[in-house]
Design a protein around this motif. Structure first.
Motif, mmCIF file in Angstrom:
data_model
loop_
_atom_site.group_PDB
_atom_site.id
_atom_site.type_symbol
_atom_site.label_atom_id
_atom_site.label_comp_id
_atom_site.label_asym_id
_atom_site.label_seq_id
_atom_site.Cartn_x
_atom_site.Cartn_y
_atom_site.Cartn_z
ATOM 1 N N UNK A 21 1.515 -6.694 9.530
ATOM 2 C CA UNK A 21 2.559 -6.129 8.681
ATOM 3 C C UNK A 21 3.140 -4.874 9.289
ATOM 4 N N UNK A 22 3.748 -4.073 8.463
ATOM 5 C CA UNK A 22 4.361 -2.852 8.960
ATOM 6 C C UNK A 22 4.714 -1.911 7.843
ATOM 7 N N UNK A 23 5.481 -0.900 8.211
ATOM 8 C CA UNK A 23 5.898 0.121 7.267
ATOM 9 C C UNK A 23 5.841 1.470 7.928
ATOM 10 N N UNK A 24 5.516 2.474 7.150
ATOM 11 C CA UNK A 24 5.300 3.794 7.721
ATOM 12 C C UNK A 24 4.017 4.374 7.161
ATOM 13 N N UNK A 25 3.675 5.571 7.580
ATOM 14 C CA UNK A 25 2.354 6.126 7.274
ATOM 15 C C UNK A 25 1.994 6.050 5.791
ATOM 16 N N UNK A 26 2.930 6.348 4.904
ATOM 17 C CA UNK A 26 2.611 6.421 3.483
ATOM 18 C C UNK A 26 3.104 5.238 2.649
ATOM 19 N N UNK A 27 3.697 4.234 3.284
ATOM 20 C CA UNK A 27 4.139 3.036 2.556
ATOM 21 C C UNK A 27 4.187 1.858 3.519
ATOM 22 N N UNK A 28 3.357 0.870 3.285
ATOM 23 C CA UNK A 28 3.298 -0.268 4.192
ATOM 24 C C UNK A 28 2.827 -1.510 3.437
ATOM 25 N N UNK A 33 0.838 -1.201 0.000
ATOM 26 C CA UNK A 33 0.000 0.000 0.000
ATOM 27 C C UNK A 33 0.872 1.249 0.000
ATOM 28 N N UNK A 34 0.398 2.255 -0.702
ATOM 29 C CA UNK A 34 1.039 3.567 -0.709
ATOM 30 C C UNK A 34 -0.057 4.605 -0.559
ATOM 31 N N UNK A 35 0.311 5.740 0.012
ATOM 32 C CA UNK A 35 -0.661 6.821 0.153
ATOM 33 C C UNK A 35 0.060 8.153 0.106
ATOM 34 N N UNK A 36 -0.720 9.190 0.074
ATOM 35 C CA UNK A 36 -0.147 10.520 0.163
ATOM 36 C C UNK A 36 -0.924 11.316 1.202
ATOM 37 N N UNK A 37 -0.340 12.428 1.571
ATOM 38 C CA UNK A 37 -0.927 13.293 2.599
ATOM 39 C C UNK A 37 -1.015 12.543 3.923
ATOM 40 N N UNK A 38 -2.145 12.588 4.579
ATOM 41 C CA UNK A 38 -2.267 12.014 5.924
ATOM 42 C C UNK A 38 -2.958 10.660 5.958
ATOM 43 N N UNK A 86 -1.591 4.230 5.830
ATOM 44 C CA UNK A 86 -1.698 2.830 5.397
ATOM 45 C C UNK A 86 -0.978 1.886 6.359
ATOM 46 N N UNK A 87 -0.104 2.437 7.184
ATOM 47 C CA UNK A 87 0.592 1.615 8.186
ATOM 48 C C UNK A 87 -0.413 0.981 9.152
ATOM 49 N N UNK A 88 -1.450 1.725 9.527
ATOM 50 C CA UNK A 88 -2.461 1.194 10.443
ATOM 51 C C UNK A 88 -3.164 -0.021 9.835
ATOM 52 N N UNK A 89 -3.412 0.020 8.537
ATOM 53 C CA UNK A 89 -4.037 -1.120 7.859
ATOM 54 C C UNK A 89 -3.077 -2.313 7.873
#
Length: 159
Positions: free
Chosen positions: A121-128, A104-109, A112-115
């Protein structure tokens, strides 16, 4: 004649770049198959939640038809994010082992890390991402529902 022109083009590129003709031809082939893969993915892409979520799907059959491997998918997930309306992208890859890789990737706020965390899984806010056991048909709706909710949370917080 077309092949001759192509060969001459490779010779010129190789001479200018100081490379062998084989290197240039191999690079050109790699670009062509990656472009075919991108085309297949974007052609099958679904837009959900009024176009705010892009859903991509890839399986081994699609990769084989394009002549690609997993290495050729790097960066493809980011392409839909260039559209202004799209807030997040989910990329499902059905594995031959019977599980599903979800990136998953996202932009702004949009977080996707929560999902990803909800599935171990894991990652950070805009890539997980994460790997889910089970069939795509079972995993997909749940993930999409969570992503639509994550996008909705951001929309609610905007003035």
């Amino acid at each position: 004649l077309k092949r001759l022109v192509e060969h001459i083009r490779y010779l010129v590129i190789a001479a200018v770049a100081g490379l062998t003709v084989t290197t240039v031809a191999t690079f050109a082939w790699a670009i062509a198959k990656t472009i075919r893969l991108i085309g297949a993915l974007l052609d099958a892409m679904e837009l959900i939640d009024d176009g705010r979520l892009a859903v991509l799907y890839l399986d081994d059959d699609m990769m084989a038809k394009c002549g690609c491997t997993n290495n050729d998918t790097a960066g493809v997930i980011n392409l839909p994010l260039t559209a202004r309306e799209i807030q997040a992208v989910v990329f499902f890859k059905a594995n031959p082992t019977g599980d599903v890789r979800v990136s998953m990737r996202s932009k702004y706020d949009v977080d996707v890390r929560a999902v990803a965390n909800a599935y171990g899984g894991g990652g950070h806010k805009n890539a997980a991402g994460f790997t889910a056991p089970g069939r795509l048909a079972d995993v997909r709706p749940q993930v999409i529902e969570r992503l639509v909710a994550a996008i909705g949370e951001v929309l609610k917080s905007r003035p």
